[in-house]
Enzyme design. Structure first.
Site, PDB file in Angstrom:
ATOM      1  N   LEU A 266      -1.005  -0.797  -3.972  1.00 23.33           N
ATOM      2  CA  LEU A 266      -0.502   0.586  -3.977  1.00 23.33           C
ATOM      3  C   LEU A 266       1.026   0.607  -4.004  1.00 23.33           C
ATOM      4  CD1 LEU A 266      -2.875   2.159  -1.300  1.00 23.33           C
ATOM      5  CD2 LEU A 266      -2.852   2.694  -3.735  1.00 23.33           C
ATOM      6  N   GLN A1199      25.260 -27.595  -9.278  1.00 18.31           N
ATOM      7  CA  GLN A1199      25.337 -26.973 -10.610  1.00 18.31           C
ATOM      8  C   GLN A1199      24.407 -27.688 -11.592  1.00 18.31           C
ATOM      9  OE1 GLN A1199      27.278 -24.060 -11.688  1.00 18.31           O
ATOM     10  NE2 GLN A1199      26.848 -24.016  -9.511  1.00 18.31           N
ATOM     11  N   GLU A1266      27.866 -24.944 -17.386  1.00 25.82           N
ATOM     12  CA  GLU A1266      26.909 -24.666 -18.453  1.00 25.82           C
ATOM     13  C   GLU A1266      26.056 -25.845 -18.930  1.00 25.82           C
ATOM     14  OE1 GLU A1266      28.766 -21.322 -21.179  1.00 25.82           O
ATOM     15  OE2 GLU A1266      30.125 -23.006 -20.954  1.00 25.82           O
TER      16      GLU A1266
HETATM   17  C1  LIG Z   1       3.745 -10.050  -6.151  1.00 25.40           C
HETATM   18  C2  LIG Z   1       2.251 -10.020  -6.114  1.00 25.40           C
HETATM   19  C3  LIG Z   1       1.556 -11.108  -6.584  1.00 25.40           C
HETATM   20  C4  LIG Z   1       0.171 -11.092  -6.565  1.00 25.40           C
HETATM   21  N1  LIG Z   1      -0.497 -12.161  -7.077  1.00 25.40           N
HETATM   22  C5  LIG Z   1      -1.844 -12.151  -7.093  1.00 25.40           C
HETATM   23  C6  LIG Z   1      -2.578 -13.217  -7.645  1.00 25.40           C
HETATM   24  O1  LIG Z   1      -2.007 -14.201  -8.103  1.00 25.40           O
HETATM   25  N2  LIG Z   1      -3.907 -13.150  -7.642  1.00 25.40           N
HETATM   26  C7  LIG Z   1      -4.570 -12.081  -7.111  1.00 25.40           C
HETATM   27  O2  LIG Z   1      -5.779 -12.066  -7.113  1.00 25.40           O
HETATM   28  N3  LIG Z   1      -3.907 -11.044  -6.610  1.00 25.40           N
HETATM   29  C8  LIG Z   1      -2.568 -11.051  -6.589  1.00 25.40           C
HETATM   30  N4  LIG Z   1      -1.894  -9.990  -6.073  1.00 25.40           N
HETATM   31  C9  LIG Z   1      -2.656  -8.826  -5.678  1.00 25.40           C
HETATM   32  C10 LIG Z   1      -3.006  -8.765  -4.209  1.00 25.40           C
HETATM   33  O3  LIG Z   1      -3.875  -9.782  -3.850  1.00 25.40           O
HETATM   34  C11 LIG Z   1      -3.662  -7.447  -3.996  1.00 25.40           C
HETATM   35  O4  LIG Z   1      -2.690  -6.494  -4.242  1.00 25.40           O
HETATM   36  C12 LIG Z   1      -4.145  -7.274  -2.584  1.00 25.40           C
HETATM   37  O5  LIG Z   1      -5.179  -8.142  -2.301  1.00 25.40           O
HETATM   38  C13 LIG Z   1      -4.574  -5.859  -2.340  1.00 25.40           C
HETATM   39  O6  LIG Z   1      -4.801  -5.690  -0.969  1.00 25.40           O
HETATM   40  P1  LIG Z   1      -3.992  -4.628  -0.114  1.00 25.40           P
HETATM   41  O7  LIG Z   1      -4.537  -4.634   1.256  1.00 25.40           O
HETATM   42  O8  LIG Z   1      -2.557  -4.853  -0.217  1.00 25.40           O
HETATM   43  O9  LIG Z   1      -4.386  -3.312  -0.883  1.00 25.40           O
HETATM   44  P2  LIG Z   1      -3.662  -1.926  -0.911  1.00 25.40           P
HETATM   45  O10 LIG Z   1      -2.523  -1.951  -1.848  1.00 25.40           O
HETATM   46  O11 LIG Z   1      -3.361  -1.461   0.459  1.00 25.40           O
HETATM   47  O12 LIG Z   1      -4.833  -1.074  -1.536  1.00 25.40           O
HETATM   48  C14 LIG Z   1      -5.305  -1.355  -2.825  1.00 25.40           C
HETATM   49  C15 LIG Z   1      -6.475  -0.435  -3.202  1.00 25.40           C
HETATM   50  O13 LIG Z   1      -7.636  -0.811  -2.488  1.00 25.40           O
HETATM   51  C16 LIG Z   1      -8.103   0.260  -1.705  1.00 25.40           C
HETATM   52  N5  LIG Z   1      -8.595  -0.313  -0.462  1.00 25.40           N
HETATM   53  C17 LIG Z   1      -8.045  -1.339   0.204  1.00 25.40           C
HETATM   54  N6  LIG Z   1      -8.851  -1.668   1.240  1.00 25.40           N
HETATM   55  C18 LIG Z   1      -9.883  -0.824   1.216  1.00 25.40           C
HETATM   56  C19 LIG Z   1     -11.047  -0.707   1.998  1.00 25.40           C
HETATM   57  N7  LIG Z   1     -11.291  -1.496   3.020  1.00 25.40           N
HETATM   58  N8  LIG Z   1     -11.934   0.265   1.678  1.00 25.40           N
HETATM   59  C20 LIG Z   1     -11.706   1.103   0.656  1.00 25.40           C
HETATM   60  N9  LIG Z   1     -10.637   1.022  -0.141  1.00 25.40           N
HETATM   61  C21 LIG Z   1      -9.739   0.057   0.140  1.00 25.40           C
HETATM   62  C22 LIG Z   1      -6.929   1.168  -1.528  1.00 25.40           C
HETATM   63  O14 LIG Z   1      -7.331   2.472  -1.285  1.00 25.40           O
HETATM   64  C23 LIG Z   1      -6.225   1.004  -2.858  1.00 25.40           C
HETATM   65  O15 LIG Z   1      -6.799   1.806  -3.806  1.00 25.40           O
HETATM   66  C24 LIG Z   1      -0.519  -9.966  -6.054  1.00 25.40           C
HETATM   67  C25 LIG Z   1       0.193  -8.874  -5.575  1.00 25.40           C
HETATM   68  C26 LIG Z   1       1.571  -8.896  -5.598  1.00 25.40           C
HETATM   69  C27 LIG Z   1       2.321  -7.708  -5.092  1.00 25.40           C
END
Ligand SMILES: Cc1cc2nc3c(=O)[nH]c(=O)nc-3n(C[C@H](O)[C@H](O)[C@H](O)COP(=O)(O)OP(=O)(O)OC[C@H]3O[C@@H](n4cnc5c(N)ncnc54)[C@H](O)[C@@H]3O)c2cc1C
Ligand code: FES
Ligand code: FES
Length: 1334
Positions: A266, A1199, A1266
Site C-alpha cells: 500500500l 575510487q 573515472e
Molecule cells: C522494495 C520492495 C521489494 C519487494 N520485493 C519483493 C520480492 O522480491 N518478492 C516478493 O514476493 N515481494 C516483494 N515485495 C512485496 C512485499 O512482500 C509485499 O509488499 C508484502 O508482503 C505485503 O505485505 P504488507 O503487510 O506490507 O501489506 P500491506 O501493504 O499492508 O497490504 C497489502 C494489501 O493486502 C491487504 N492485506 C494485508 N493483510 C491482510 C489481511 N490479513 N487480510 C486482508 N487483507 C490484507 C491490504 O488490505 C492491502 O490491500 C517487495 C516490496 C517492496 C516495497
C-alpha cells in the site's frame, strides 16, 4: 476512541494528537522533529537510505523486538507504543560515537555518506539483536541497503570486525584454495602495505551505551488498550482497532478500507502513485494475526500478519526440528525468503499482505499454492477456509476474498516422504529485486516408485495472475519420472503457458524460456532426490547436475596493496597515507548536512516540476487554474515568469529552461507549481492541464535517428594511418557492431537546492547540490537577469554526483530561483527519485559499427569505427562526450590504421548528459569488443590478441599523436596477469566448463589507458583561498566540490604538508562562488589535480610570508608564529591558482595533446553463468591500477572499487526501459537495479601499482575518478566467453552478438539450446514491443 499517539524517538517521548495518516516516519523525522540523519533516497522501500530501528514489545514473545525498517514506508500512525531509534540516537561526534559509526567511518566505508546512516542503522539493529553476528548475518542485514559510491567492500570490512570468527575470502569453492592459506596475498615486499585501516584503537561494543526500551512503553504494551486509536487527516482517516473483534467489525463497517499491516504494498502506491484510501484500518497491532501454531505431524498455521523475517525464523526452526523430509516446503520457502526484498522490507512485509496483494511478481503465492496451503478467513459473518489456488486470484491485485473479509492465517503443511517441492525465481538482480518469473512445483510419487501420483506447477510473472499449468500436470500424472516425461512436459508447458504480446514488463520470450527451464531444473532436482531414495532412475548425467546448484551469495572481501611512503617522510606529513575521509564521522552520525537537511527558512515554499507527457508536440495551452485553487498553492511559473532569459547556454548551445512553444521529449519541464509544502505542490502539479498537438517526426532510437539522418553538429573524425590501405593488406576483414545501453546516475541524493532571496539588490543565495557551482551561478544570473556577483552558490557536499549534477542542476536552479524571485520567498526543490530519473537523464547509449582488418595471428592492422550516441533532444555535453569516446578508441592498442567517426543522434528522448567516464567507457568498450571478436575469429585466447596489439615501445603516439610512455600500462597488465593467476585459472575454467553442462565460466583481462584532464584546455585550472586565523586554525576554500571522492581530504592533506600543521587544524567549510570564483566543474578525474595544486600554491605563498619569521623565531609554535605574523601586519590569507596544461585537439588534423597525462590499469574478472536462467555470478576481480604516487591510498582504492562496481551495473544489470512512446518506464529502484551487495565479486582485489611516477600532477599522483568504471566490461566479456563455451558445446558458433548490459535475459537468449529453439524466431511475437532499445 483515543487519538493520542504515544511513541518515543531516541529516548524522547512524543505525544502526537494530530498525527496525519498520510505521513510516513521519514518525513516526520526530517521535517517535524528536525532529525535529518535519516535520508530520503526513493520513498518506496527500495534503497535503505531511510533505515531506522523500531522497537516494540511483543505480547506473544513477551519481549521487546528490535527491527530495522524503512522509515519511508512506516506510517507515523502505526507507531503507538513504539520506540524509534535513528542514527542520531546511537552516538554523535559531540558525545560518544557508537562503534558502528566509528568503524564504518574508519574503514573508509563512507564516501558521499548519503547511504551511511542507513547502513549504520541496519548494522546497529543487527547488533542489538545479536552482539556477535556472523558474516552471513551481516550480509543479510545489509542486503536492503544500496550504496552507489563505495562498492560495499569497505563497509563489510568495517562491520566484520564485530564478528567473532576470522573470515576468509570464501574462495574455497572456487579453486579449492582459501586465500588465507595462499601466499600470494601476503606481501613480502617491505614497502608495500595491505592495511588500509587499523583496528587497534576501535571502540569496543558496549551495550550499556544503547538506549533502553522506555519502561513507560512496556507498561503501555502490557495494558489492554481497550479502545480504538483514530486519526483524521486532511484526506485519510486511520483506525487502529482495539482488538480482533473490533477489527472484524470495522472491516464490515468499512469494507472498502484496506487492512494496512506492513504497508509495503500500500505504501509505495500511496507515496509514489498518489493512491488515496479515505479510510485505512491498521492490522499491525492485533496479536492474533501474528500467532504461529505448529500442529503435530501436519504443519504450521501462520498468522497472516506475521512478517517475513519472523516467518523465515519460524521455518528455519521447523526445518531443524522436523528434519529434511517433512520440511521440504519450509526449505523452499526459506530459500525464496532469503532473496525476497531486503531485510527491512522483510521485517515489515507480511505473508498475508504478500498473498493478498495478488501481484504475480510476488514470490510466495506460487509456492504456497503448490504446497496446497489453506487460507483461514474471518469476517463479521463467520469464518471460512479457502484453498490457495489459481482460482483464488481473480485478477491483477484481486482475490476471491470479499471486501469485508480478513485473511486470518495460512496453514502450511509438512511434506510426506514421497512429496518433493521446489521453488524458482529469476530476477534482474539476485537479491532485493522482484522476480521476473517465479514458480512453485510439487510432485508426489507412489511410494517406492518414480510414478507420478500428483503434480502441481504454478507460475508467477507470466500473466496478470498466478497461473497453474493444469493441463500439463494432468497429462503427466501416472507417468514415470523419466526423460520421456521431461520431453513431453516441456512440450506441454510450451503450449499451455502463453503470454500476450502486450504483457506488462515485456520479455515474453525470455519468460517463456524460464517457464521451461524451471521445469527442467525441477525434473533434475527430483531425479536426484529419487536417486538418493534409491529409486531406480535413468538419465542423471553428472554434468547436468550443475543445473541444480544455486549461486551462493557471499560478501565481498579482498586484498589491497599500496606503496608506503618513504621512511624518510616526516611522521606528521599525511600525504601518501590512508587517512580517513574528512567528513566520515559526521556522515556516519547523521550530522553531515546535505542541501535538503538545511532547516526550512521562514516562509519557505516548495517547487514541483510540471513535465511534458508527449515526446514531440506543440503546446496548445497550459491551464493551471485547478491547481492554483488547491490548498497551499502560491503560484504557477512557466516561461512567461522568467525575468531574464529563458535559456541555459552551454558553449553557444542554448537550451530552454521551460519549454515554451514546443516539447521535444517526455519529461521536459514546462512549468512548476510553487506551494507551501511539498505534498501540496506535488498534488497541484498533477492538476495542471496541458493540451498538446503532436508533431511528426518522433523517434527515439539510434537506428531511427540514422534513418532520419538526425545528428547534432559537430560531427567528429579522428584518423591515423591509411585505413583503406590497411584493410587491403589484412588477411581478413571483420564487420560488426556493438551496442551499449545508457545508465542512470542513481546518486543516492536526488537533485535539488534551496534558493533564498535576500530581498536586497537582487541578491540570492543558493544552497545547491551542484558539481559546477560557477555554471549554476551563471545560468541563474542569466535567467533572472541579475549579475553573477549577486548570485552566490554554496555547495557543502553532494550525496553522489557522478557527472549528473553538472548541467541539469543549473536548469533546476534557474527554475527554483525564478520561483524565489517571483514570490520573494525562499524556495526549495528536491526531486523525487522518479522525477529525477525522468528529467535529468544519464549516460549515453552508444552504437559502434566497425570494419576491421586483421592478420592470422590476431594483429589488427586497420579499424574503421563509426560511433553513434543517442544524445536525446538537446546537445547538452553530448559532443564533448563523443569526442572523449573517439579520443579513447585506441585504448592501449597500437592499431596502425585507425579511423573513428562520431555522430551524436538527435532523438526525442530526455537529453543525455555527463556520467563518470564521459564517453570513455563507451569508446573503450567498442574497441575491446573488436579485439574480442578478432580473437574469436582467429581462434586465439582474447588476452593473447590484446597482448599482441598493445602499445609496448618506450614512447608511443596515440592515434591523436599525443606522445606517451605505455610502460606503466604494460606493468599493470603483467602484474594483473600474475596477481590474478590468470593462466592457471584459465586452465581451471576449461576443466570446469568441460564438466558442467548448464553452468559455464569465463574470464577476461583488459588493459586501460585513460586520458586525464579536460580536452577543453581552459577548464584545466584550479583556484583556492587559504586563510589562517589568529588561533592558528586554517580555513581552506577551493573550487572543487566534495561528492564523496575525498577532494577535501586530499586538499587538507596537501595543506597540512605545506603548512606543517596537523590535519585537524585545517577545515574546509563549503565550496562557495563568493570565495573562489569561476571554478571549473569537479569532473574529468581532474579535481584533485587542479584543486590540489591551487591549495599547494596558496599554502606556499603563506609559508613564503611566514618563513622569515620562522628563521627568526625557530622555537615558536605555530600559534605563536601566526600571532606574530598578524602583529607584523603580514597577510594571513592567500589565493592559490593552478594554470593547468593547454590541452587541445585539432579535429581537422586529427592531432593534439588532448590530455594532460594518462592513468593506466588492468583488470581481470571471472564469472559463472547459469545457462538455464541467464543468472550470473561475479566470482573474482583483480585490478592493478596506476595512480602514480597516491596522495591517499584508501581514497584511491575506494575510487577504484566504487567505480568498478558502477561498471558492474553498467555492463551487467542496469537497464533502462522506454516505452514505444518514449516514456521512461524505469523510474525507481524497483524497476532499475544498481549493484547491491550480492553483485560484488566475493573476491575483489585492488593493487595500486608501486614505483609509479607522474611528473605532471601534484606530488606525482594521478586522477582516478573515472577510469575504473570501464573495468566493469571485464565482466561483460567474461560472460561472453562463458556463453561461447556453452554455445560451442551445443555445436553453435562462438561468434554471436551480445549487447551491453549482459542482463539475465540476454545471457539466457544467447545460450541457445533446445529450450530457446522451442520459441523459434518466427514464432516470437512481432507486435508492438513493451519497451524499446534506444
Ligand atoms: C522494495 C520492495 C521489494 C519487494 N520485493 C519483493 C520480492 O522480491 N518478492 C516478493 O514476493 N515481494 C516483494 N515485495 C512485496 C512485499 O512482500 C509485499 O509488499 C508484502 O508482503 C505485503 O505485505 P504488507 O503487510 O506490507 O501489506 P500491506 O501493504 O499492508 O497490504 C497489502 C494489501 O493486502 C491487504 N492485506 C494485508 N493483510 C491482510 C489481511 N490479513 N487480510 C486482508 N487483507 C490484507 C491490504 O488490505 C492491502 O490491500 C517487495 C516490496 C517492496 C516495497
Ligand atoms: S527512501 Fe526509504 S527505502 Fe529508499
Ligand atoms: S557512500 Fe554510499 S551512496 Fe555514497
Amino acid at each position: 476512541m483515543n487519538s493520542e499517539l504515544i511513541f518515543y524517538i531516541n529516548g524522547k517521548k512524543i505525544v502526537e494528537r494530530h498525527a496525519d495518516p498520510e505521513e510516513m516516519l521519514l518525513a516526520y523525522l526530517r521535517r517535524k522533529v528536525g532529525l535529518t540523519g535519516t535520508k530520503y533516497g526513493c520513498g518506496g522501500g527500495g534503497c535503505g537510505a531511510c533505515t531506522v530501528m523500531v522497537s516494540k514489545y511483543d505480547p506473544i514473545e513477551e519481549t521487546v523486538i528490535h527491527r530495522a525498517v524503512n522509515a519511508c514506508l512506516q506510517p507515523v500512525c502505526s507507531l503507538h507504543g513504539a520506540a524509534v531509534v535513528t542514527v542520531e540516537g546511537i552516538g554523535s561526534t559531540k558525545t560518544k560515537l557508537h562503534p558502528v559509526q566509528e568503524r564504518i567511518a574508519k574503514a573508509h566505508g563512507s564516501q558521499c555518506g548519503f547511504c551511511t546512516p542507513g547502513m549504520v542503522m541496519s548494522m546497529y539493529t543487527l547488533l542489538r539483536n545479536k552482539p556477535q553476528p556472523t558474516i552471513e548475518d551481516i550480509r543479510e542485514s545489509l542486503g536492503g541497503n544500496l550504496c552507489r559510491c563505495t562498492g560495499y567492500r569497505p563497509i563489510i570490512d568495517g562491520f566484520k570486525t564485530f564478528c567473532e570468527a576470522q573470515t576468509c575470502c570464501q574462495n574455497d569453492e572456487i579453486n579449492g584454495k582459501c586465500c588465507m592459506e595462499d601466499d600470494q596475498f601476503h606481501n613480502k615486499e617491505s614497502d608495500i602495505s595491505e592495511e588500509l585501516f587499523n583496528t587497534d584503537d576501535f571502540l569496543p561494543l558496549d551495550p550499556t551505551q544503547d538506549l533502553i526500551f522506555p519502561p513507560e512503553l512496556l507498561l503501555l504494551a502490557k495494558q489492554d488498550r481497550g479502545e480504538q486509536l483514530c486519526f483524521q487527516g486532511e484526506r485519510v482517516k486511520w483506525i487502529s482497532p482495539a482488538d480482533l473483534k473490533d477489527l472484524i467489525r470495522l472491516k464490515a463497517d468499512y469494507p472498502n478500507a484496506p487492512l494496512l499491516v506492513g504497508n509495503t504494498t500500500l505504501g509505495p502506491k500511496m507515496n509514489l502513485k498518489g493512491t488515496i484510501h479515505p479510510v485505512v484500518i491498521y492490522g499491525g497491532d492485533i496479536p492474533e494475526l501474528r500467532a504461529i501454531k505448529w500442529k503435530k505431524n501436519s504443519g504450521v498455521t501462520i498468522g497472516a500478519g506475521c512478517n517475513l523475517s519472523v516467518l523465515k525464523e519460524t521455518l528455519l526452526k521447523g526445518i531443524q526440528d522436523l528434519g529434511p523430509e517433512k520440511s521440504r516446503i519450509y526449505q523452499a520457502l526459506v530459500e525464496t525468503l532469503q532473496c525476497l526484498a531486503g531485510k527491512q522490507i522483510r521485517n515489515m512485509a507480511t505473508i498475508g499482505g504478500n498473498i493478498l496483494s495478488a501481484n504475480p511478481k510476488y514470490d510466495l503465492s506460487s509456492i504456497l499454492a503448490a504446497a496446497q496451503c489453506t487460507l483461514h478467513i474471518v469476517s463479521y459473518d463467520g469464518a471460512r477456509e479457502l484453498n490457495l489456488s489459481e482460482e483464488f486470484f481473480t485478477g491483477f491485485g484481486k482475490t476471491a476474498l470479499r471486501s469485508d473479509e480478513i485473511l486470518f492465517a495460512i496453514d502450511i503443511p509438512h511434506t510426506g516422504p514421497w512429496e518433493f517441492l521446489s521453488t524458482f525465481r529469476q530476477a534482474q538482480r539476485r537479491e532485493f529485486a522482484f522476480s521476473i518469473v517465479n514458480a512453485g512445483m510439487k510432485v508426489v510419487f507412489r511410494p517406492d516408485s518414480n510414478i507420478v501420483k500428483n503434480l502441481d506447477i504454478f507460475y508467477g510473472g507470466v500473466g496478470a495472475t498466478l497461473v497453474q499449468a493444469r493441463q500439463t500436470c494432468k497429462k503427466l500424472m501416472g507417468r514415470p519420472w523419466d526423460e520421456k516425461l521431461l520431453a513431453e512436459g516441456i512440450q506441454l508447458l510450451e503450449e499451455e503457458i502463453t503470454m500476450p504480446s502486450t504483457v506488462p514488463g515485456g520479455q515474453e520470450e525470455y519468460r517463456k524460456i524460464l517457464v521451461l527451464s524451471f521445469f527442467f531444473k525441477f525434473y533434475m532436482q527430483v531425479l536426484l532426490e529419487l536417486k538418493e531414495k534409491e529409486v531406480d532412475v535413468t538419465g542423471l548425467s553428472l554434468d547436468y547436475l550443475s543445473a541444480l546448484k544455486p549461486f551462493k551469495n557471499e560478501v565481498p572481501q579482498g586484498n589491497h596493496s599500496f606503496q608506503l611512503v618513504s621512511e624518510t617522510q616526516s611522521i606528521s606529513d599525511p600525504v601518501g597515507r590512508p587517512n580517513v575521509h574528512q567528513a566520515a564521522l559526521q556522515q556516519a552520525t547523521g550530522e553531515a548536512v546535505y542541501y535538503d537537511d538545511i532547516p526550512s527558512v521562514k516562509g519557505e515554499l516548495f517547487v514541483f516540476m510540471v513535465t511534458s507527457t508527449r515526446a514531440h508536440a506543440k503546446i496548445i495551452s497550459i491551464d493551471a487554474s485547478v491547481a492554483l485553487a488547491m490548498p497551499g498553492v502560491v503560484t504557477f511559473i512557466s516561461a512567461q515568469d522568467v525575468p531574464g532569459q529563458n535559456r541555459r547556454l552551454w558553449f553557444n548551445n542554448p537550451e530552454e529552461v521551460f519549454a515554451e512553444e514546443e516539447v521535444i521529449c517526455v519529461g521536459q519541464i514546462i512549468g512548476a507549481i510553487v506551494a507551501e509544502n511539498r505534498e501540496q505542490a506535488k498534488r497541484a502539479a498533477d492538476q495542471v492541464a496541458i493540451t498538446y498537438q503532436d508533431i511528426q517526426p518522433v523517434f527515439f532510437t539510434i537506428e531511427e535517428a540514422i534513418q532520419h539522418q538526425s545528428f547534432f553538429e559537430p560531427k567528429r573524425k579522428l584518423e591515423r594511418g591509411n585505413v583503406e590501405e590497411g584493410l587491403e593488406k589484412a588477411d581478413y576483414i571483420l564487420e560488426g557492431e556493438m551496442y551499449m545501453g545508457g545508465q542512470e546516475h542513481f546518486y543516492m541524493e536526488t537533485q535539488g537546492l534551496i534558493a533564498i532571496p535576500s530581498g536586497e539588490a537582487g541578491e540570492m543565495d543558493l544552497y545547491v547540490a551542484s558539481q559546477h557551482a560557477a555554471y549554476t551561478q551563471e545560468v541563474v544570473g542569466i535567467t533572472l537577469g541579475i549579475d553573477s556577483n549577486k548570485i552566490t552558490c554554496h555547495v557543502k557536499r553532494l550525496g553522489g554526483g557522478f557527472g549528473g549534477k553538472v548541467m541539469k542542476i543549473a536548469t533546476l536552479s534557474a527554475i527554483t530561483a525564478t520561483a524565489a524571485y517571483k514570490t520573494g520567498r525562499a524556495v526549495r526543490c528536491a526531486l523525487e527519485r522518479g522525477d529525477d530519473m525522468l528529467i535529468t537523464s544519464g549516460r549515453h547509449p552508444f552504437l559502434g559499427k566497425y570494419k576491421v582488418g586483421y592478420m592470422n595471428d590476431g594483429t589488427i592492422v586497420a579499424a574503421d569505427i563509426t560511433y553513434y550516441s543517442n544524445g536525446g533532444c538537446s546537445l547538452d555535453e553530448s559532443s564533448f562526450i563523443m569526442e572523449k569516446a573517439l579520443l579513447h578508441m585506441d585504448n592501449g592498442y597500437k592499431i596502425p590504421h585507425l579511423r573513428g567517426r562520431g555522430l551524436v543522434c538527435k532523438t526525442y528522448l530526455p537529453s543525455y548528459t555527463a556520467f563518470r567516464g564521459f564517453g570513455g567507457p563507451q569508446g573503450l568498450t567498442i574497441i575491446e569488443s573488436v579485439l574480442h571478436e578478432v580473437a574469436v575469429k582467429c581462434g586465439l585466447p582474447a588476452h593473447q590478441v590484446r597482448d599482441i596489439n598493445m602499445y609496448k615501445d618506450e614512447m608511443c603516439y596515440t592515434h591523436h599523436k599525443q606522445l606517451f610512455s605505455p610502460r606503466d600500462m604494460v606493468r599493470c597488465w603483467t602484474e594483473c596477469l600474475e596477481k590474478s593467476d590468470y593462466h592457471q585459472r584459465q586452465l581451471y575454467i576449461q576443466q570446469f566448463n568441460a564438466h558442467n553442462h548448464w553452468k559455464k565460466r569465463g574470464i577476461c583481462i583488459v588493459p586501460q589507458k585513460f586520458g586525464i584532464g579536460f580536452s577543453k584546455g581552459f577548464y584545466n585550472q584550479g583556484a583556492a583561498l587559504v586563510s589562517i586565523y589568529k588561533d592558528g586554525s586554517v580555513l581552506v576554500s577551493h573550487g572543487g566540490t566534495e561528492m564523496g571522492q575525498g577532494i577535501n581530504t586530499k586538499a587538507v592533506q596537501i595543506a597540512s604538508r605545506i603548512l606543517k600543521v596537523p590535519m585537524s587544524t585545517i577545515h574546509i567549510k563549503e565550496t562557495c562562488t563568493g570565495n573562489v570564483p569561476n571554478a571549473a566543474p569537479s569532473a574529468a578525474s581532474f579535481g584533485t589535480d587542479a584543486v590540489g595544486m591551487a591549495v599547494k600554491n596558496a599554502c606556499e605563498k603563506l609559508m613564503g610570508r611566514l618563513e622569515p619569521l620562522i628563521t627568526v623565531h625557530p622555537q615558536y609554535t605555530w600559534k605563536q608564529l601566526v600571532v606574530e605574523a598578524y602583529c607584523q601586519k603580514i597577510s594571513l590569507s592567500a589565493t592559490g591558482f593552478f594554470m593547468g596544461p593547454h590541452t587541445s585537439i585539432d579535429w581537422e588534423k586529427s592531432e593534439g595533446p588532448a590530455y594532460y597525462y594518462f592513468t593506466f590499469g588492468a583488470c581481470c574478472s571471472e564469472v559463472e553463468i547459469d545457462c538455464l536462467t541467464g543468472d550470473h555470478k561475479n566470482i573474482r576481480t583483480d585490478i592493478v591500477m596506476d595512480v602514480g604516487r597516491s596522495i591517499n591510498p584508501a581514497l584511491d582504492v575506494g575510487q577504484v572499487e566504487g567505480g568498478f562496481v558502477q561498471g558492474i551495473g553498467l555492463y551487467t544489470i542496469e537497464e533502462l526501459h522506454f516505452s514505444p512512446e518514449g516514456v521512461l518506464l524505469t523510474r525507481g529502484p524497483s524497476q532499475y537495479k544498481i549493484p547491491a551487495l550480492c553483485d560484488v565479486p566475493p573476491q575483489l582485489n585492488v593493487h595500486l601499482l608501486s614505483d609509479a611516477e607522474n611528473p605532471h600532477a601534484i606530488y606525482s599522483s594521478k586522477g582516478i575518478g573515472e577510469p575504473p568504471v570501464f573495468f566493469g566490461c571485464t565482466l561483460f566479456f567474461a560472460i561472453k566467453e562463458a556463453i561461447a563455451a556453452a554455445r560451442r558445446e551445443r555445436g553453435l558458433s562462438d561468434s554471436f552478438s551480445l549487447s551491453s548490459p549482459a542482463t539475465a535475459e540476454k545471457i539466457r537468449m544467447a545460450c541457445e539450446d533446445c529450450f530457446t529453439r522451442m520459441v523459434p524466431e518466427d514464432k516470437r511475437v512481432k507486435s508492438k514491443p513493451w519497451a524499446i532499445n534506444v
